[in-house]
Design a protein around this motif. Structure first.
Motif, PDB file in Angstrom:
ATOM      1  N   LYS A 113       0.829  -1.204   0.000  1.00  0.00           N
ATOM      2  CA  LYS A 113       0.000   0.000   0.000  1.00  0.00           C
ATOM      3  C   LYS A 113       0.862   1.252   0.000  1.00  0.00           C
ATOM      4  O   LYS A 113       0.556   2.242  -0.676  1.00  0.00           O
ATOM      5  N   SER A 114       1.935   1.226   0.763  1.00  0.00           N
ATOM      6  CA  SER A 114       2.818   2.388   0.841  1.00  0.00           C
ATOM      7  C   SER A 114       3.457   2.668  -0.515  1.00  0.00           C
ATOM      8  O   SER A 114       3.579   3.817  -0.935  1.00  0.00           O
ATOM      9  N   TRP A 115       3.872   1.613  -1.214  1.00  0.00           N
ATOM     10  CA  TRP A 115       4.482   1.763  -2.534  1.00  0.00           C
ATOM     11  C   TRP A 115       3.486   2.313  -3.548  1.00  0.00           C
ATOM     12  O   TRP A 115       3.817   3.142  -4.390  1.00  0.00           O
ATOM     13  N   ALA A 116       2.230   1.893  -3.432  1.00  0.00           N
ATOM     14  CA  ALA A 116       1.196   2.326  -4.372  1.00  0.00           C
ATOM     15  C   ALA A 116       0.809   3.786  -4.168  1.00  0.00           C
ATOM     16  O   ALA A 116       0.353   4.446  -5.106  1.00  0.00           O
ATOM     17  N   GLY A 117       0.972   4.301  -2.961  1.00  0.00           N
ATOM     18  CA  GLY A 117       0.586   5.688  -2.706  1.00  0.00           C
ATOM     19  C   GLY A 117      -0.913   5.871  -2.883  1.00  0.00           C
ATOM     20  O   GLY A 117      -1.716   5.147  -2.289  1.00  0.00           O
ATOM     21  N   ASP A 118      -1.301   6.817  -3.732  1.00  0.00           N
ATOM     22  CA  ASP A 118      -2.711   7.098  -3.977  1.00  0.00           C
ATOM     23  C   ASP A 118      -3.323   6.173  -5.035  1.00  0.00           C
ATOM     24  O   ASP A 118      -4.520   6.264  -5.320  1.00  0.00           O
ATOM     25  N   LEU A 119      -2.511   5.321  -5.608  1.00  0.00           N
ATOM     26  CA  LEU A 119      -2.992   4.435  -6.670  1.00  0.00           C
ATOM     27  C   LEU A 119      -3.719   3.233  -6.074  1.00  0.00           C
ATOM     28  O   LEU A 119      -3.355   2.735  -5.001  1.00  0.00           O
ATOM     29  N   ASP A 120      -4.744   2.755  -6.771  1.00  0.00           N
ATOM     30  CA  ASP A 120      -5.426   1.523  -6.378  1.00  0.00           C
ATOM     31  C   ASP A 120      -4.394   0.398  -6.364  1.00  0.00           C
ATOM     32  O   ASP A 120      -3.738   0.149  -7.382  1.00  0.00           O
ATOM     33  N   PRO A 121      -4.201  -0.303  -5.244  1.00  0.00           N
ATOM     34  CA  PRO A 121      -3.196  -1.378  -5.183  1.00  0.00           C
ATOM     35  C   PRO A 121      -3.408  -2.491  -6.198  1.00  0.00           C
ATOM     36  O   PRO A 121      -2.496  -3.267  -6.443  1.00  0.00           O
ATOM     37  N   LYS A 122      -4.601  -2.557  -6.798  1.00  0.00           N
ATOM     38  CA  LYS A 122      -4.837  -3.560  -7.835  1.00  0.00           C
ATOM     39  C   LYS A 122      -4.567  -3.015  -9.236  1.00  0.00           C
ATOM     40  O   LYS A 122      -4.791  -3.718 -10.220  1.00  0.00           O
ATOM     41  N   ASP A 123      -4.072  -1.786  -9.326  1.00  0.00           N
ATOM     42  CA  ASP A 123      -3.687  -1.238 -10.622  1.00  0.00           C
ATOM     43  C   ASP A 123      -2.483  -2.028 -11.139  1.00  0.00           C
ATOM     44  O   ASP A 123      -1.580  -2.387 -10.373  1.00  0.00           O
ATOM     45  N   TYR A 124      -2.451  -2.270 -12.441  1.00  0.00           N
ATOM     46  CA  TYR A 124      -1.381  -3.095 -13.014  1.00  0.00           C
ATOM     47  C   TYR A 124       0.004  -2.519 -12.779  1.00  0.00           C
ATOM     48  O   TYR A 124       0.995  -3.262 -12.759  1.00  0.00           O
ATOM     49  N   LYS A 125       0.106  -1.205 -12.583  1.00  0.00           N
ATOM     50  CA  LYS A 125       1.429  -0.600 -12.403  1.00  0.00           C
ATOM     51  C   LYS A 125       2.116  -1.065 -11.126  1.00  0.00           C
ATOM     52  O   LYS A 125       3.340  -0.985 -11.008  1.00  0.00           O
ATOM     53  N   VAL A 126       1.333  -1.549 -10.185  1.00  0.00           N
ATOM     54  CA  VAL A 126       1.913  -2.058  -8.940  1.00  0.00           C
ATOM     55  C   VAL A 126       1.566  -3.533  -8.711  1.00  0.00           C
ATOM     56  O   VAL A 126       2.233  -4.212  -7.925  1.00  0.00           O
TER      57      VAL A 126
END
Length: 292
Positions: free
Chosen positions: A204-217
């Motif tokens: 979650k910390s690495w994803a920041g504001d991004l949805d953790p299920k976004d492909y980028k993470v």
């Protein structure tokens, strides 16, 4: 499992980081990391097979192995560490040996880590590096282990979204492909290193504001049909083994030239540990893949 592999696994168990399977401990670790400054990484003093140096490239410290004009190929190596821990000595040894064996220049970014940084800064760095390497007109391999393996897969998906050329090879060592840790891990009998609840907090910390299920993470949830030849390594003694198998199956279902190498009773990122016999076999296979 070889005797040396068992010794390594026992040592890993004794050093098991509680923050990997405990959410509160993970948050404590993130807080501790947030207080540490982003100090330059110091290259370990040891005997190397290639010239190893540190350069500032694209506003990031970059470790270069075997930067010579007559190198035949280029490798981007993204190190693991749950997106919060720095590159380790085994990564350095691995990159140095690989550069020598396949006559490649290996670029290992000391990319910015959580919790003070998120995926966004690293994507900018890796994209600039990749575009720079494309200009050299040599075969490019993208590879990484654990978090770095997940990042490698996600970046390849990102290249596809942007309609940019894919690398010649994508090599993923125990890739962390789902930072939400939403899989079924009950069938994994043993893992001396990793856990679920703590890893989820780090993700979650690495994803920041991004949805953790976004492909980028979490590349497990991305589009994979345009990915290049992909080789995966995993051990049955790692909690994310089911996720890696699922990712491999998704690659095959989408027509990707993919190969899954399973180390029976092997632990997380076993190909990176230099003293383990099974690691030497995996390393030689990686060399063969790169050399074609």
């Amino acid at each position: 499992m070889s005797k040396m592999s068992k010794i390594v696994e026992t040592a890993l168990e004794k050093k098991h980081r509680e923050y990997m399977d405990n959410a509160d401990k993970a948050r404590e670790h993130l807080h501790e990391r947030s207080l540490e400054e982003d100090e330059p990484y110091k290259i370990p003093k040891m005997i190397y097979h290639t010239k190893v140096e540190s350069k500032d490239m694209f506003e990031c410290q970059m470790l270069l192995f075997n930067e010579v004009e007559d190198c035949e190929r280029l490798v981007i190596y993204l190190h693991g560490g749950a997106y919060v821990n720095e590159i380790r000595r085994p990564h350095i040894i691995f990159c140095d040996k690989l550069a020598k064996k396949v006559n490649a220049c290996v670029f290992a970014p000391i990319y910015p880590l959580a919790p003070n940084h998120t995926y966004e800064e690293t994507y900018e760095i890796v994209e600039k590096l990749y575009m720079h390497l494309l200009e050299m007109n040599k075969p490019i391999i993208i590879m990484g282990d654990s978090a770095g393996g997940g990042l490698s897969a996600a970046f390849a998906e990102y290249l596809a979204v942007k309609d940019l050329p894919q690398p010649e090879n994508l090599i993923l060592i125990s890739p962390w492909v789902d930072i939400t840790m939403s899989g079924d891990y009950d069938k994994v009998e043993y893992d001396p290193m990793l856990g679920v609840d703590g890893a989820r907090e780090l993700g979650k910390s690495w994803a920041g504001d991004l949805d953790p299920k976004d492909y980028k993470v979490s590349p497990l949830f991305g589009e994979v049909d345009k990915l290049p030849k992909t080789t995966l390594f995993t051990g049955t003694h790692e909690i994310i083994y089911p996720d890696i198998v699922e990712f491999y199956n998704k690659l095959k279902d989408n027509g990707v030239d993919a190969e899954l190498n399973v180390g029976e009773e092997m632990t997380h990122v076993y190909p990176v540990y230099p003293l383990v016999p099974e690691s030497k076999e995996a390393f030689q296979h990686i060399v063969e893949i790169i050399l074609g």
